[in-house]
Design a protein around this motif. Structure first.
Motif, PDB file in Angstrom:
ATOM      1  N   UNK A 113      12.873  -9.062  -6.611  1.00 40.12           N
ATOM      2  CA  UNK A 113      12.227  -9.064  -5.243  1.00 40.12           C
ATOM      3  C   UNK A 113      13.446  -8.290  -4.401  1.00 40.12           C
ATOM      4  N   UNK A 114      13.125  -7.034  -3.969  1.00 36.07           N
ATOM      5  CA  UNK A 114      14.241  -6.538  -2.832  1.00 36.07           C
ATOM      6  C   UNK A 114      13.502  -5.956  -1.636  1.00 36.07           C
ATOM      7  N   UNK A 115      14.308  -5.775  -1.002  1.00 35.18           N
ATOM      8  CA  UNK A 115      14.055  -5.269   0.494  1.00 35.18           C
ATOM      9  C   UNK A 115      14.636  -3.765   0.841  1.00 35.18           C
ATOM     10  N   UNK A 116      13.619  -2.922   1.423  1.00 33.26           N
ATOM     11  CA  UNK A 116      14.142  -1.744   1.700  1.00 33.26           C
ATOM     12  C   UNK A 116      13.762  -1.590   2.931  1.00 33.26           C
ATOM     13  N   UNK A 117      14.540  -0.523   3.588  1.00 36.03           N
ATOM     14  CA  UNK A 117      14.327   0.027   4.972  1.00 36.03           C
ATOM     15  C   UNK A 117      12.925   0.597   5.622  1.00 36.03           C
ATOM     16  N   UNK A 118      12.378   1.214   4.447  1.00 37.75           N
ATOM     17  CA  UNK A 118      11.007   1.631   4.646  1.00 37.75           C
ATOM     18  C   UNK A 118       9.748   0.947   4.674  1.00 37.75           C
ATOM     19  N   UNK A 119       9.982  -0.709   3.926  1.00 40.57           N
ATOM     20  CA  UNK A 119       9.092  -1.525   3.982  1.00 40.57           C
ATOM     21  C   UNK A 119       9.243  -2.790   4.937  1.00 40.57           C
ATOM     22  N   UNK A 120       8.341  -3.379   5.310  1.00 42.63           N
ATOM     23  CA  UNK A 120       8.463  -4.546   6.195  1.00 42.63           C
ATOM     24  C   UNK A 120       8.552  -5.806   5.441  1.00 42.63           C
ATOM     25  N   UNK A 121       8.395  -5.561   4.100  1.00 49.31           N
ATOM     26  CA  UNK A 121       8.448  -7.066   3.405  1.00 49.31           C
ATOM     27  C   UNK A 121       9.203  -6.735   1.878  1.00 49.31           C
ATOM     28  N   UNK A 122       9.612  -7.531   1.212  1.00 48.43           N
ATOM     29  CA  UNK A 122      10.245  -7.547  -0.137  1.00 48.43           C
ATOM     30  C   UNK A 122       9.077  -7.264  -0.991  1.00 48.43           C
ATOM     31  N   UNK A 123       9.663  -6.364  -2.230  1.00 47.93           N
ATOM     32  CA  UNK A 123       8.748  -5.647  -3.096  1.00 47.93           C
ATOM     33  C   UNK A 123       9.456  -6.011  -4.491  1.00 47.93           C
ATOM     34  N   UNK A 124       8.611  -6.223  -5.704  1.00 46.44           N
ATOM     35  CA  UNK A 124       9.278  -6.510  -7.074  1.00 46.44           C
ATOM     36  C   UNK A 124       9.638  -5.022  -7.579  1.00 46.44           C
ATOM     37  N   UNK A 181       0.990  -1.088   0.101  1.00 45.15           N
ATOM     38  CA  UNK A 181      -0.004   0.038  -0.114  1.00 45.15           C
ATOM     39  C   UNK A 181       0.842   1.238  -0.129  1.00 45.15           C
ATOM     40  N   UNK A 182       0.199   2.373  -0.902  1.00 43.46           N
ATOM     41  CA  UNK A 182       1.338   3.487  -0.714  1.00 43.46           C
ATOM     42  C   UNK A 182       2.308   3.627  -1.852  1.00 43.46           C
TER      43      UNK A 182
END
Lengths: 53, 250
Positions: free
Chosen positions: B184-195, B157-158
């Motif tokens: 798929x990558x993980x970022x500090x501002x997200x709680x799960x990996x995103x494409x 979301x967002x």
């Protein structure tokens, strides 16, 4: 393959099959034998609807 | 136009139709065709292969035609790939066929470039002209600056996933868009990996000009949200147009 799932047309030999040998007359009336003309090269064979319409 | 590419690659080209030799002789002379244009009059080889079009009535002048298609034969004599269209009439632009079947990368039509404050796109068509039932490949090359990425789906979301909308008039069918693989990558501002995707990549597809008899303008809109590892920018749209010319006589 650029076809949709419901396609029912027959598309002949499958990928991996040996393409059958053939000999057909060309535009000059000479019989062309596929294996001789190809001579070990990669080949593209295009089946066209008609040269006339 | 595509023939030099084949010659350079060492590829032999054959075309086969159900016409008698006289018909293909005329055709070859008018078009200046030097490669073997072969006559399977009576359609014996077409039947042997199993591509005889049995939907045509026996009293039709087109009785005997094959399902139109293309085989690529490897140096080992085996079918390496093939392309058949469900319609009897759809034909690939030469450059589209070469790219989809052989991976030959060549530009055959208009090139349109556009950019906004973040990214640049370079859109190409495999042919700048069409006849009825022509299938023409398109590509949109997207170049993101170092350190930036955009998103695929599904997405948290967002954040806004990347979409490419190709708008065409009635009578033209759009295939695609075909996106490359997202990572798929993980970022500090997200709680799960995103494409995500970054760098320079192609979004591809094709246009089939089924039933239209006038020049066409293709409208393309790339909608995306660009981020770096630490910050995100507002969602943005980049819009551009690609002209294609109707060719009444092939």
């Amino acid at each position: 393959m650029t076809m949709t799932a419901e396609t029912t047309i027959s598309t002949g030999p499958d990928v991996g099959d040996v393409f059958p040998e053939f000999a057909l007359p060309d535009q000059h009336g000479n019989s062309i034998r596929f294996s001789e003309e190809r001579a070990g090269r990669e080949a593209i064979i295009v089946f066209i609807r008609s040269a006339d319409w | 136009m595509a023939l030099p590419d084949l010659a350079e690659r060492g590829t032999a080209l054959f075309a086969i139709s159900y016409d008698p030799v006289e018909t293909i002789a005329d055709f070859a002379q008018i078009r200046g065709i030097a490669y073997p244009l072969l006559s399977d009059h009576g359609s014996a080889f077409i039947r042997q292969l199993g591509i005889f079009n049995d939907t045509v009535a026996a009293d039709s002048r087109s009785y005997g035609i094959p399902y139109p298609g293309t085989y690529v034969i490897g140096v080992d004599g085996r079918v390496a790939s093939k392309s058949f269209h469900e319609s009897n009439y759809v034909r690939d632009a030469a450059v589209t066929l070469l790219r989809e079947q052989l991976g030959i990368d060549r530009i055959g039509g208009p090139v349109v470039e556009a950019q906004d404050s973040v990214l640049a796109v370079r859109a190409t068509l495999d042919s700048g002209t069409f006849v009825k039932q022509k299938r023409i490949g398109w590509r949109v090359r997207v170049a993101l600056p170092d350190g930036f990425h955009i998103y695929g789906e599904p997405i948290s979301d967002g954040l806004i996933p990347t979409t490419l909308t190709v708008s065409v008039p009635e009578g033209v069918v759009v295939e695609g868009p075909w996106f490359p693989q997202f990572e798929q990558m993980t970022f500090s501002y997200l709680d799960q990996p995103v494409p995500v995707i970054s760098g320079t990549f192609d979004i591809a597809g094709a246009l089939v000009f089924q039933d239209i008899r006038e020049d066409v303008t293709i409208h393309v809109e790339l909608h995306y949200q660009a981020c770096t590892d630490t910050e995100c920018f507002a969602p943005s749209s980049l819009q551009f147009e690609i002209p294609v010319t109707y060719e009444a006589f092939a």
